[in-house]
Scaffold this motif. Structure first.
Motif, PDB file in Angstrom:
ATOM      1  N   GLY A   1       0.817  -1.212   0.000  1.00  0.00           N
ATOM      2  CA  GLY A   1       0.000   0.000   0.000  1.00  0.00           C
ATOM      3  C   GLY A   1       0.843   1.251   0.000  1.00  0.00           C
ATOM      4  O   GLY A   1       1.861   1.314   0.671  1.00  0.00           O
TER       5      GLY A   1
ATOM      6  N   HIS B   1      -2.992   7.007   3.985  1.00  0.00           N
ATOM      7  CA  HIS B   1      -4.392   6.602   4.026  1.00  0.00           C
ATOM      8  C   HIS B   1      -4.617   5.183   3.508  1.00  0.00           C
ATOM      9  O   HIS B   1      -5.445   4.443   4.025  1.00  0.00           O
ATOM     10  N   GLU B   2      -3.818   4.820   2.524  1.00  0.00           N
ATOM     11  CA  GLU B   2      -3.879   3.457   2.011  1.00  0.00           C
ATOM     12  C   GLU B   2      -3.453   2.475   3.105  1.00  0.00           C
ATOM     13  O   GLU B   2      -4.043   1.411   3.292  1.00  0.00           O
TER      14      GLU B   2
ATOM     15  N   LYS C   1      -6.284   2.168   5.646  1.00  0.00           N
ATOM     16  CA  LYS C   1      -7.410   1.409   5.107  1.00  0.00           C
ATOM     17  C   LYS C   1      -7.110  -0.074   5.069  1.00  0.00           C
ATOM     18  O   LYS C   1      -7.896  -0.894   5.517  1.00  0.00           O
ATOM     19  N   ARG C   2      -5.944  -0.398   4.510  1.00  0.00           N
ATOM     20  CA  ARG C   2      -5.611  -1.823   4.379  1.00  0.00           C
ATOM     21  C   ARG C   2      -5.400  -2.482   5.730  1.00  0.00           C
ATOM     22  O   ARG C   2      -5.850  -3.600   5.966  1.00  0.00           O
TER      23      ARG C   2
END
Lengths: 490, 482
Positions: free
Chosen positions: A337, A341-342, A345-346
């Motif tokens: 990721g 933010h990725e 989220k992940r």
């Protein structure tokens, strides 16, 4: 699926009288866990033998030199895996905390250690205490020792199953909406949800801060009282902890309910309740009458609003409490990721299970601009009204008698298919948390399948001693477990 | 022709409180320290850790609120402001939204056209965040939680200011007040006081407010002034061009003297505020409020007025002395010890302020003892040291808090007032500078200064300059010796 072991207070007496050593007790416990836990699956983490024996020897020394004289000295205790134990992995049965080793211990754990209890391991639970079956655990399926095809209940399913299987005499659980009382009922053990603020929440990984309480699980009422006495008391590290002077709970184990006024909320005996459970509750009422108490049914208003109010408030708090699990500081971080933010989220998508995500989403929704007043504030007002209706009831009654759950332990694998139905099952337990009251769950019979039935005694705030006295009197008179269906006990 | 515009400004001021420990745990608030050393499970957001309120924070908030004529919510609460960012270990900030501790007050400022009240909407308590350090080289970010949980007050004004001058006057007033209360040192450069400027403009005569922007990253009064002037101009140009002002947060770049948009209202976050269930409501009894009121210090205006009245100082000097509570304290103690308030005032408004400027120091850093300054005043008054020497000794007091009598003794700095010795030295000077003496005799009186300088050098600065001048004049005009 159970082992013959003696209860905690009796065990500690034998240790103090040098009829057995703490080391022997520790080894026996490890052996019990090794044999039984393969099928029960109560433990997520067990202390390595070497470490456990070193601790046992240290406790023995303090018993021998007279430093430790209390009823928990040398007694093995299991701790639910949402209670922090320094240097001992604490996961909340979630992938997101799979590798988390706390740098500190919860106050309740420190109090147990100060009392000389021997902490042997961490028990399985519903992920972040969200669930009623211990099936939302990311790691392990815990089974009901009375029938391995059934759930132990939840969320403190590991603690209750470990005590029911007699792997350990005592365990700590936590109760946010029934998480001690319901699995205690399913597993035929005794558990107490104390008045909010009685046991420090410092080190209890929060699900819903305004509802969570740590409490004891044991084979009988007096063990429960002794364990609660050890962990109760004011803690300067928890701003919601109360100053209580009346925590001598063991002294409340007295057989006397004469003149006690007990009310049964009518709504709790109506539709949706298993016939076997209704009969067991009414039989318990008769037992109390025979012992000299007055028992009657009465209308307790607003019971139908407890479930929605509970799920709104608990989910709202959870959505914020669980925000800290983000892959930045500890716990699971998604390996791939791009960017912050990725990564968030992940990590959260992969780290949390579906039930936890469902409640985080529900909670985030009810706190959102435009919905706060309609849902969250309304739930808070409902909560205040529920508290009020209990206050009114306790002007008439010393305590209330109710089922702990509308059914006995369901079969594995069926509950999660219909989460809404599972939520509705909490009807008898959640209002106690909303009102901050104490309640005890005590075995009161068995259903047709031979599964235990639990009843709940609910008290006014600070009335733990009344609860313990009534539960103890009932336990001694009814001797429910002695009447266990053949083949189950032993 | 361009229209006339009126500027409307409201401020959100953050002040870091001067408590020894953080707002919700026992960690020190002290600056410095290796990253993540002033931390514990609470301020690093460990699972299961719980906040416990530091009562000193409430006490400071009450003091500031009462000084700013605010009402007090005697039942107040903390709320969680939920947002994800790594400087915030819990991913929520504990703040106050629904029931802030102080509400509806005002601060009075002086403007060109007389005094003006700037209303305060509310003052609330909250925790500071940690600090992110971006390592471009490693392409990674590090976080230091030493500042996480340092207590802040946020002081929110009504949109009552109309110019940069009023904004600066308001901030100066707030700063002075808070410093006098000892609640914060309020240093803009170091970030212990931070101001966000909400600004909109409207055509003169209009009553509706225009769309406002919020300006961040203002680290000095100068930056605040420039940013305000720049932003009112930017908005005016937009309106003149028939374009709308967009409601957004902008970041000021002091080097470029320009701002740029950070985020607009459209992507404003929903913070999902709700009461923090870990913290019971704060109940503030009447007695507590009274206790804080009883401990209120004398603020600058009252103090300055008293100095004019009791010490017969000029209003200007009284103003200078009371700029800082530390200087005022040193002044009052020195005046009492020496019995010479005017001399004490001179040392503090003159040499002290000069040295502070020269060394780029804050008055709060002064730590010499008033007794030493009082002793120096006596030494100078009795003529034991001359003015030049006294200034040198004062510099030593300022720097190292030396005991002046011992220092003068040890360094042989006493004035040479022995006329005989001075005369001998003067003769030497005149012999060595016969030309200059001759020029003086021929009427070039200015050259006396040069000769006095030489004599001072001869006596290593210990001669009394006035006496030195008289002796030189006398010797020059004497008939030459045989």
């Amino acid at each position: 699926m159970t082992q013959k072991t003696i209860a905690a207070t009796a065990l500690s007496r034998e240790i103090r009288e040098h009829k057995r050593s703490v080391r022997e007790t520790a080894l026996e416990t490890l052996k019990n866990i090794q044999t039984l836990d393969v099928s029960v699956g109560a433990f997520l983490t067990v202390l390595p033998e070497e470490e456990l024996l070193a601790k046992a020897d240290a406790i023995q020394k303090k018993i021998d030199d007279g430093t430790l004289t209390g009823p928990l000295a040398g007694v093995p205790v299991a701790v639910k895996d949402n209670i922090c134990t320094k240097n001992l992995r604490t996961t909340c049965a979630s992938k997101i905390l799979e590798t988390f080793v706390p740098p500190y211990s919860a106050t309740a754990v420190e109090q147990l250690e100060a009392a000389g209890a021997l902490i042997v391991g961490k028990t399985n639970m519903d992920e972040f205490a969200m669930g009623s079956t211990t099936e939302t655990s990311a790691f392990l399926q815990t089974r009901n020792p009375w029938n391995l095809e059934h759930v132990p209940g939840g969320s403190s399913g590991g603690s209750c199953a470990a005590v029911a299987a007699k792997e350990v005499p005592l365990a700590l659980g936590s109760d946010t909406g029934g998480s001690i009382r319901q699995p205690s009922a399913f597993c035929g053990v005794t558990g107490i949800k104390p008045t909010y603020g009685t046991v420090s929440r410092y080190g209890l990984i929060a699900y819903a801060s305004s509802l969570d309480q740590i409490g004891p699980v044991a084979q009988n009422v007096s063990d429960c009282a002794a364990l609660l006495e050890a962990i109760a008391g004011h803690d300067p590290k928890d701003a919601t902890s109360l100053q209580r002077q009346d925590c001598q709970f063991s002294a409340a184990c007295v057989q006397d309910v004469k003149g006690m006024k007990i009310g049964i909320p009518e709504a709790y005996l109506q539709e949706g309740l298993d016939e076997d459970i209704r009969e067991a509750i009414l039989k318990a009422a008769d037992t109390f009458r025979a012992l000299g108490a007055q028992v009657e049914t009465f209308p307790l208003p607003l019971t139908e609003y407890a479930i929605p109010a509970y799920y709104l408030i608990a989910s709202a708090e959870a959505s914020s409490n669980l925000a800290r699990f983000d892959g930045v500081k500890y716990g699971y971080r998604a390996p791939e990721g791009e960017g912050l933010h990725e990564m968030y989220k992940r990590s959260r998508s992969q780290g949390f299970g579906p039930e936890v995500k469902r409640r985080i989403m529900l909670g985030s929704f009810v706190l959102s601009a435009g919905y706060y007043d309609a849902y969250y504030l309304k739930a808070l007002r409902t909560r205040a009204l529920i508290r009020e209706s209990y206050t009114k009831a306790f002007r008439t009654y010393d305590l209330l008698l109710a089922p702990a759950y509308p059914t006995t332990a369901p079969k594995l694998g069926v509950s999660l298919e219909d989460p809404l139905k599972m939520y509705l099952g909490d009807i008898h337990t959640v209002s106690v948390n909303l009102a901050g009251l104490p309640a005890i769950s005590v075995p009161c019979g068995f259903d047709r399948q031979g599964l235990p039935i639990g009843m709940q005694l609910i008290g006014d705030a600070f009335a733990e001693k009344t609860l313990i006295r009534a539960a103890y009197t009932f336990e001694q008179a009814a001797d429910v477990l002695a009447a266990a269906p053949a083949g189950k006990e032993d | 022709m361009r229209k006339q515009y009126e500027t409307i400004i409201g401020l959100e001021v953050h002040v870091e409180l001067a408590t020894k420990t953080k707002i919700f745990c026992g960690c020190p608030t002290a600056f410095g320290g290796a990253p993540n050393t002033h931390t514990c499970p609470v301020c690093t957001g460990m699972p299961g850790a719980l906040p416990v309120l530091n009562r000193q924070v409430v006490e400071f908030a009450l003091a500031v609120g009462l000084a700013a004529h605010c009402g007090i919510h005697q039942y107040c609460r903390f709320d969680r402001k939920n947002y994800f960012y790594p400087d915030n270990p819990q991913n929520y900030q504990i703040s106050q939204l629904y029931l802030p501790i102080c509400h509806d007050g005002y601060v009075e400022i002086d403007t060109g056209s007389g005094p003006k009240k700037i209303r305060i909407h509310e003052i609330h308590m909250e925790e500071d965040a940690g600090k992110l350090i971006h390592d471009e080289w490693e392409d990674s970010s590090l976080v230091d939680y030493n500042r996480s949980g340092v207590p802040l007050l946020e002081i929110v004004s009504e949109p009552d200011m109309r110019s940069a001058d009023e904004v600066v006057a308001y901030l100066e007033k707030l700063r002075k007040m808070i410093q006098y209360l000892g609640a914060s040192d309020c240093k803009l450069q170091e970030g212990s006081m931070r101001a966000d400027v909400n600004l909109s403009i409207r055509e003169a005569g209009q009553t509706e407010f225009g769309t406002r922007t919020e300006m961040k990253n203002l680290n000095s009064f100068k930056a605040i002034r420039r940013a305000i002037e720049n932003e009112q101009e930017r908005q005016a140009e937009l309106l003149e061009a028939g374009k709308p002002v967009i409601q957004e947060t902008r970041r000021w770049d002091d080097n470029k003297e320009a701002s740029r948009a950070m985020r607009s209202k459209e992507d404003a976050k929903d913070y999902r505020y709700f009461p923090d269930p870990d913290l019971p409501p704060v109940l503030i009894a009447d007695e507590w409020i009274q206790k804080v009121k009883d401990r209120m210090p004398e603020f600058q205006e009252e103090k300055a007025a008293r100095y004019v009245r009791d010490y017969q100082l000029s209003p200007y000097d009284a103003g200078l002395l009371t700029e800082s509570r530390t200087i005022a304290r040193i002044f009052e103690e020195t005046a009492a010890l020496s019995g010479k308030p005017k001399k004490a005032a001179n040392w503090l408004t003159g040499e002290t302020l000069r040295l502070l400027r020269e060394k780029n120091m804050e008055p709060e850093a002064l730590d010499f003892s008033p007794a030493h300054l009082a002793a120096l005043i006596d030494l100078a008054d009795s003529g034991t040291v001359n003015n030049q020497v006294a200034k040198k000794v004062f510099e030593k007091i300022f720097e190292d808090d030396v005991e002046p009598e011992a220092y003068v003794e040890a360094h042989g700095l006493k004035s040479v007032s022995d006329t005989g010795a001075l005369e001998d030295a003067a003769r030497k000077v005149l012999e060595a500078n016969a030309d200059a003496a001759e020029q003086y005799r021929q009427g070039k009186e200015k050259i006396l200064g040069f000769l006095i300088g030489q004599l001072m050098r001869e006596t290593k600065g210990q001669a009394d300059p006035a006496l030195a001048g008289e002796i030189l004049k006398k010797l020059i005009t004497l008939p030459p010796a045989e």
